[in-house]
Design a protein around this motif. Sequence first.
Motif, short mmCIF file in Angstrom:
data_model
loop_
_atom_site.label_atom_id
_atom_site.label_comp_id
_atom_site.label_asym_id
_atom_site.label_seq_id
_atom_site.Cartn_x
_atom_site.Cartn_y
_atom_site.Cartn_z
N PRO A 238 2.12 -52.41 -97.22
CA PRO A 238 2.85 -53.25 -96.26
C PRO A 238 3.75 -52.40 -95.36
N LYS A 239 3.80 -52.78 -94.11
CA LYS A 239 4.70 -52.11 -93.16
C LYS A 239 5.90 -52.99 -92.90
N THR A 240 7.09 -52.41 -92.95
CA THR A 240 8.25 -53.06 -92.35
C THR A 240 9.17 -51.99 -91.80
N GLU A 241 9.79 -52.29 -90.68
CA GLU A 241 10.82 -51.39 -90.18
C GLU A 241 12.20 -52.00 -90.36
N LYS A 242 12.25 -53.17 -91.04
CA LYS A 242 13.53 -53.82 -91.30
C LYS A 242 13.99 -53.41 -92.70
N VAL A 243 15.09 -52.66 -92.74
CA VAL A 243 15.57 -52.14 -94.02
C VAL A 243 15.77 -53.28 -95.03
N ALA A 244 16.24 -54.43 -94.55
CA ALA A 244 16.50 -55.56 -95.45
C ALA A 244 15.22 -56.10 -96.08
N ARG A 245 14.06 -55.79 -95.51
CA ARG A 245 12.80 -56.30 -96.08
C ARG A 245 12.14 -55.31 -97.05
N LEU A 246 12.69 -54.09 -97.14
CA LEU A 246 12.04 -53.08 -97.98
C LEU A 246 12.04 -53.51 -99.44
N LYS A 247 13.20 -53.87 -99.96
CA LYS A 247 13.32 -54.20 -101.39
C LYS A 247 12.54 -55.47 -101.72
N PRO A 248 12.72 -56.55 -100.95
CA PRO A 248 11.94 -57.76 -101.27
C PRO A 248 10.44 -57.48 -101.31
N ASN A 249 9.94 -56.60 -100.44
CA ASN A 249 8.50 -56.33 -100.45
C ASN A 249 8.06 -55.55 -101.68
N LEU A 250 9.02 -55.00 -102.42
CA LEU A 250 8.69 -54.31 -103.68
C LEU A 250 8.91 -55.21 -104.89
N ASP A 251 9.60 -56.31 -104.66
CA ASP A 251 9.98 -57.19 -105.76
C ASP A 251 8.84 -58.18 -106.03
N VAL A 252 7.72 -57.62 -106.47
CA VAL A 252 6.48 -58.40 -106.55
C VAL A 252 5.77 -58.22 -107.89
N PHE A 253 6.29 -57.30 -108.71
CA PHE A 253 5.53 -56.93 -109.91
C PHE A 253 5.59 -57.98 -111.01
N ASP A 254 6.47 -58.98 -110.83
CA ASP A 254 6.54 -60.06 -111.82
C ASP A 254 5.61 -61.23 -111.44
N ILE A 255 4.97 -61.15 -110.30
CA ILE A 255 4.16 -62.29 -109.84
C ILE A 255 2.79 -62.24 -110.52
N ARG A 256 2.42 -63.35 -111.18
CA ARG A 256 1.08 -63.48 -111.78
C ARG A 256 0.41 -64.66 -111.10
N LEU A 257 -0.54 -64.38 -110.23
CA LEU A 257 -1.23 -65.47 -109.53
C LEU A 257 -2.28 -66.05 -110.46
N SER A 258 -2.31 -67.37 -110.56
CA SER A 258 -3.29 -68.02 -111.44
C SER A 258 -4.64 -68.08 -110.72
N ALA A 259 -5.67 -68.45 -111.47
CA ALA A 259 -7.00 -68.62 -110.86
C ALA A 259 -6.91 -69.67 -109.75
N ASP A 260 -6.11 -70.69 -110.00
CA ASP A 260 -5.90 -71.75 -108.99
C ASP A 260 -5.25 -71.20 -107.72
N ASP A 261 -4.22 -70.36 -107.93
CA ASP A 261 -3.53 -69.74 -106.78
C ASP A 261 -4.53 -68.92 -105.97
N LEU A 262 -5.34 -68.12 -106.66
CA LEU A 262 -6.29 -67.24 -105.96
C LEU A 262 -7.27 -68.07 -105.14
#
Length: 287
Positions: A238-262
């Motif tokens: 992912p690309k962002t040049e907004k410093v405030a978006r850097l951390k949120p874009n890394l805060d993803v490792f807890d997400i488990r998408l279900s078969a339904d989500d996919l």
Amino acid sequence: MSGTSSYTLNSGATIPKVGLGVYDIPIETTELVVYEALKAGYRHVDSAATYDNEEQAANGIARWLAENPTHKRSEIFYTTKVFDDHHGYELTRQSVEESLEKAAKIGYIDLVLVHSPRSDYNMRHGTWNALQEFAASGKVKNIGVSNYGIKHLRELLAYPDLKIKPAVNQIELHPWLLRPRLVNYCKRNNIVVEAYSPLAKGYKFDDPDLLAVARRHRKTPSQILIAWSLQKGYVVLPKTEKVARLKPNLDVFDIRLSADDLKRLEKPGEHFNTGWDPTVYPLDNEK
Ligand SMILES: NC(=O)C1=CN([C@@H]2O[C@H](COP(=O)(O)OP(=O)(O)OC[C@H]3O[C@@H](n4cnc5c(N)ncnc54)[C@H](OP(=O)(O)O)[C@@H]3O)[C@@H](O)[C@H]2O)C=CC1
Ligand SMILES: O=C1Nc2ccccc2C1=O
């Protein structure tokens, strides 16, 4: 888990799963954004000769390392690419030498990619031979390709003098551009898939299905798209040049998408691509 969680390449090297894409980040701000990204936990930066910000990207890494001496260069993964107008043995050597000069403050480049297959057999072959030599010299740790279709990968894997197989193929991938044949070909050949434009450049943030999945997980559309790439087993850039978006874009490792989500997110019929001119880089290049 942090952004430093990694895959292993066919070379034996490890590659952090999330990398900051720096395409289109202005020269004046790239060093700061890369430095802030490392502060936020990124350990992987994706640049290219044609982005005109290689030196600034490498300097951002060097600055962070200088300020954090307990961290080592080997913890960070820096990628650049040889552009289409530098195919062929000599021009590729020149391009990589220039990239190495721009990366002087970080000593070496972790991965050099052929940016696209846009030339002919002889030029691509010369390019690959030059990259193999850089890899053998140690100044470049890994080599790979980008925008390669199955036919280009087949061609490369059949070079009579092939010594090093591509470690990765970096291609556009997101729920609106799934490319299952190309992805499976890469997986079968032990080539790690890197997803570029993983946020579809933001064009699909208002997709109702994406918004519904995001609401269910209490995450943003951007976070869901990054998690989608990770769940597919891709390196995601992912690309962002907004410093405030850097951390949120890394805060993803807890997400488990279900078969339904996919099922809800993925749009196999769309073949939506964000930039490449399909008459030049055919989207059916998985054939
Ligand atoms: N090999 C190749 O041929 C190609 C490689 N790439 C690589 O992939 C990287 C990423 O792809 P790219 O095409 O840049 O686009 P992305 O799909 O990463 O989307 C980037 C866009 O999303 C916005 N964005 C990022 N995070 C958020 C957020 N949390 N909330 C809202 N908006 C957000 C960015 O805006 P803002 O910056 O303002 O936050 C920008 O407009 C490139 O930088 C490059 O490294 C890309 C294309 C081709
Ligand atoms: O990220 C990218 N955006 C581009 C636009 C034109 C050519 C190459 C690229 C990239 O690699």
